[in-house]
Design a protein around this motif. Structure first.
Motif, PDB file in Angstrom:
ATOM      1  N   ALA A   8       7.268 -24.383   2.335  1.00 24.47           N
ATOM      2  CA  ALA A   8       8.433 -23.501   2.267  1.00 24.47           C
ATOM      3  C   ALA A   8       8.914 -23.252   3.690  1.00 24.47           C
ATOM      4  O   ALA A   8       8.218 -23.587   4.655  1.00 24.47           O
ATOM      5  N   PRO A   9      10.097 -22.687   3.861  1.00 25.45           N
ATOM      6  CA  PRO A   9      10.569 -22.426   5.229  1.00 25.45           C
ATOM      7  C   PRO A   9       9.591 -21.591   6.053  1.00 25.45           C
ATOM      8  O   PRO A   9       9.395 -21.853   7.238  1.00 25.45           O
ATOM      9  N   GLU A  10       8.971 -20.599   5.413  1.00 31.26           N
ATOM     10  CA  GLU A  10       8.138 -19.646   6.152  1.00 31.26           C
ATOM     11  C   GLU A  10       6.640 -19.907   6.039  1.00 31.26           C
ATOM     12  O   GLU A  10       5.841 -19.260   6.706  1.00 31.26           O
ATOM     13  N   LEU A  11       6.241 -20.888   5.204  1.00 34.34           N
ATOM     14  CA  LEU A  11       4.813 -21.049   4.922  1.00 34.34           C
ATOM     15  C   LEU A  11       4.485 -22.461   4.455  1.00 34.34           C
ATOM     16  O   LEU A  11       5.233 -23.067   3.694  1.00 34.34           O
ATOM     17  N   ILE A  12       3.343 -22.964   4.927  1.00 30.95           N
ATOM     18  CA  ILE A  12       2.743 -24.185   4.384  1.00 30.95           C
ATOM     19  C   ILE A  12       1.402 -23.775   3.801  1.00 30.95           C
ATOM     20  O   ILE A  12       0.630 -23.067   4.454  1.00 30.95           O
ATOM     21  N   THR A  92       9.590 -26.235   9.317  1.00 30.22           N
ATOM     22  CA  THR A  92       9.585 -26.924   8.021  1.00 30.22           C
ATOM     23  C   THR A  92      10.982 -27.126   7.448  1.00 30.22           C
ATOM     24  O   THR A  92      11.127 -27.502   6.286  1.00 30.22           O
ATOM     25  N   MET A  93      11.987 -26.851   8.230  1.00 30.02           N
ATOM     26  CA  MET A  93      13.360 -27.074   7.774  1.00 30.02           C
ATOM     27  C   MET A  93      14.020 -28.097   8.692  1.00 30.02           C
ATOM     28  O   MET A  93      14.446 -27.736   9.794  1.00 30.02           O
ATOM     29  N   LEU A 181      10.803 -12.080   6.161  1.00 29.95           N
ATOM     30  CA  LEU A 181       9.853 -12.927   5.445  1.00 29.95           C
ATOM     31  C   LEU A 181       9.065 -13.788   6.423  1.00 29.95           C
ATOM     32  O   LEU A 181       7.840 -13.896   6.323  1.00 29.95           O
ATOM     33  N   PHE A 182       9.752 -14.392   7.383  1.00 28.84           N
ATOM     34  CA  PHE A 182       9.066 -15.182   8.408  1.00 28.84           C
ATOM     35  C   PHE A 182       8.073 -14.310   9.179  1.00 28.84           C
ATOM     36  O   PHE A 182       6.920 -14.695   9.389  1.00 28.84           O
TER      37      PHE A 182
END
Length: 252
Positions: A8-12, A92-93, A181-182
Motif C-alpha cells: 500500500a502507499p503507506e505500508l508493506i 511504493t507509489m 496515515l503515513f
C-alpha cells in the motif's frame, strides 16, 4: 512463496501464507529489522545498497541472530515472530519503483535464506513483517511561503482573484488525512502494531488488542548515546510492550 505480500502507499506487509490459526494465548516476540536482525554486508555501511547487501547479525561469534528466532519457534509452539521496520527510503507509489523493488527483493531473499536453514520452515510459518514507507513528494508538495499581510491586502483588491472553492478544501483535507496515515505507520507511532493485531485477529477472533500476549519488542534505537534515536524504545512504550535491546536478547 511462503508469504502473502501486500503493498500500500503507506505500508508493506508480509503475512504467513499457511493461514495457520494462532493459539488463543499466542505469544508474540517483536523485533526491529536493520541493525537488530540484519546489517549490510558492505563494510561500515548504514543502509544496504541492494537486495543482496545484507547478512544476519552475529552478537556472538559464529551465532546468527536467525538462530535465536528459529529456536523461539522451535521450543515455543505458541510463538509468533513479528518484525516492524521503518524504511524511509522506500516509495511504493508506484509499487514498481526501484526502491520498492529493491526492498521486496531483499525480503524475498531473506525468506529464501531462512527456508534453507534447519527448522527454518517453523519460523517462516509464524513470521510476520510490517514496513512503513516514505511519503511520496508528489503527494505532499512543499507549501509555498505565505505572502506578507501587506501583499495580500494589495492583491485582494484585484477583481480576478478568487477564494479557494469547496472542492479544493476537500482535496486539502484528504491530503491531510493521508499524511496522518503515513505518519501513523512510522515508529514510534503504533500504526504497524495495530495493523498486525488486526491481521492476527482475522485468523483468530479471540485475539484482541486488550488480550495480546506480547513477550517483548527488541530494537537498536534505544536512545543510548550511541543510538541515532529512541524510536524503538518509544514504540514499545506506546504499544505497552516490554522493551529489550539486541544485546539483551542475543547475548544475555
Amino acid at each position: 512463496m511462503s508469504h502473502y505480500r501486500y503493498i500500500a502507499p503507506e505500508l508493506i506487509k508480509y503475512t504467513p501464507r499457511n493461514d495457520e490459526i494462532p493459539a488463543d494465548n499466542a505469544k508474540v516476540y517483536a523485533f526491529d529489522l536493520d541493525h537488530t536482525l540484519i546489517q549490510p554486508k558492505t563494510p561500515k555501511a548504514i543502509f544496504s545498497r541492494g537486495p543482496d547487501d545484507w547478512k544476519f547479525m552475529e552478537f556472538r561469534e559464529g551465532e546468527q541472530s536467525l538462530k535465536t528466532l528459529i529456536n523461539i519457534c522451535k521450543y515455543d509452539s505458541k510463538a509468533h515472530i513479528v518484525i516492524f521496520t521503518n524504511q524511509g527510503g522506500v516509495i511504493t507509489m508506484p509499487p514498481t519503483s526501484k526502491s520498492c523493488s529493491t526492498f521486496t527483493s531483499k525480503i524475498g531473499n531473506i525468506f529464501k535464506y531462512i527456508s534453507k536453514q534447519e527448522d527454518g520452515y517453523l519460523l517462516l510459518s509464524r513470521l510476520w513483517l510490517y514496513s512503513s514507507t516514505m511519503k511520496p513528494a508528489a503527494l505532499f508538495p512543499k507549501q509555498k511561503k505565505q505572502a506578507s499581510k501587506k501583499s495580500i491586502t494589495k492583491q485582494s483588491t484585484l477583481p480576478f482573484l478568487k477564494k479557494p472553492n469547496e472542492s479544493m478544501k476537500e482535496i486539502d483535507s484528504s491530503h491531510k488525512s493521508l499524511e496522518e496515515l503515513f505518519n501513523s505507520m512510522r515508529k514510534p507511532e503504533v500504526g504497524m502494531g495495530e495493523q498486525f493485531i488486526k491481521d492476527l485477529h482475522k485468523r483468530n477472533d479471540t485475539i484482541t488488542k486488550q488480550n495480546m500476549n506480547w513477550v517483548y519488542y527488541c530494537g537498536d534505537a534505544a536512545g543510548r548515546s550511541s543510538d541515532f534515536s529512541d524510536a524503538d524504545k518509544m514504540f514499545a512504550k506506546n504499544m505497552g510492550i516490554d522493551f529489550k535491546t539486541p544485546e539483551e536478547v542475543f547475548i544475555s
